[in-house]
Design an enzyme around this catalytic site. Structure first.
Site: not given
Lengths: 178, 101
Positions: B98-101
């Site tokens: 669920a991470s954007c990075v």
């Protein structure tokens, strides 16, 4: 499973993704601004594309060059004056006090650290490691009297606008301007 | 729902394992084959590390894997081409990152 796999849904909004009308294969992200939040928007999108297997090229121009300059990359600021989104209750007179902007930028960087968002130079290293390419705008570099040595080692070249468009060639490319 | 290795194992619509305890190295190999990847010891080191961190409740990101001491980010891209964090998570049997990075 396979017929479902071809129509994945976005995780949060639960919206079906239509991939039949052509896949996104490449993004060219043009970063023309040097404010912390603008530069991060460009970096997050470039890195996010690579994480999805999408090719990513970045072109930095005008104040966006600050993001790839050795001197400034890790010291970008946010605007506390003339920025209606930043603490709307803050009187402009106070927001313009010496040191206030540096403090606000420091706080912002600290919050981003907590979210595991890397500093600009580290972020750029991550993008390069993922196969992303970074370029500086020749016109802007000439205007600010900058040469390749002024830029981070990850910057591949200083190129013209024509060369920039060449980077975007190929089916399924999108250009994003910040 | 799909049957792999003759046991009923449930997946999400995007192919992530619903229950990470159903994971086995054999399952990982089968899933990897679908992605066109042949798993090596290095792959398994990454998968095991991801599973360990997931159990600890760590929110995983590229940056964290890059700092794991097992692989750097470039190697992670090379091991799991086309989706370093997503494919490795899928093969590790843990939820979609669920991470954007």
């Amino acid at each position: 499973m396979t017929d479902v796999m071809e129509k994945p849904v976005t995780q949060v909004a639960n919206v079906p993704v239509n991939k039949e009308n052509g896949k996104l294969r490449k993004v060219l992200i043009i970063c023309s601004k040097g404010k912390l939040e603008d530069v991060y928007a460009a970096l997050v999108m470039a890195n996010g594309a690579l994480m999805e297997g999408i090719e990513a090229k970045m072109f930095f121009t005008f104040f966006g060059l600050d993001a790839i300059r050795r001197k400034t990359a890790d010291h970008l600021h946010t605007a506390t004056v003339g920025n209606p989104s930043f603490m709307p209750e803050m009187p402009t007179v106070l927001a313009g006090l010496p040191g206030f902007e540096a403090f606000a930028s420091y706080m912002m960087r600290k919050e981003m650290d907590k979210l595991d968002i890397p500093h600009v130079t580290e972020f750029i290293q991550m993008i390069e490691a993922g196969g992303g390419e970074l370029y500086a705008c020749k016109l802007a570099a000439d205007m600010f009297h900058l040469t390749k040595d002024d830029f981070l080692p990850e910057v591949k070249d200083i190129i013209t606008v024509g060369d920039m468009y060449a980077l975007a060639e190929g089916e399924g490319t999108h250009i994003i301007f910040i | 729902m799909e049957t792999l290795v003759n046991t009923a194992i449930e997946f999400t619509a995007e192919g992530y394992l619903k229950n990470m305890d159903q994971w086995t190295p054999e399952l990982a190999r089968e899933l990897a084959a679908k992605e066109g990847i042949t798993l090596t010891d290095k792959h398994f080191e990454v998968l095991n590390w991801l599973r360990e961190k997931q159990k600890e409740g760590v929110q995983l990101s590229m940056r964290k894997v890059g700092a794991s001491g097992i692989v750097d980010i470039k190697q992670l891209y090379a091991l799991f081409p086309g989706g370093p964090l997503k494919i490795s998570s899928k093969l590790a049997g843990i939820p979609k990152p669920a991470s954007c990075v």
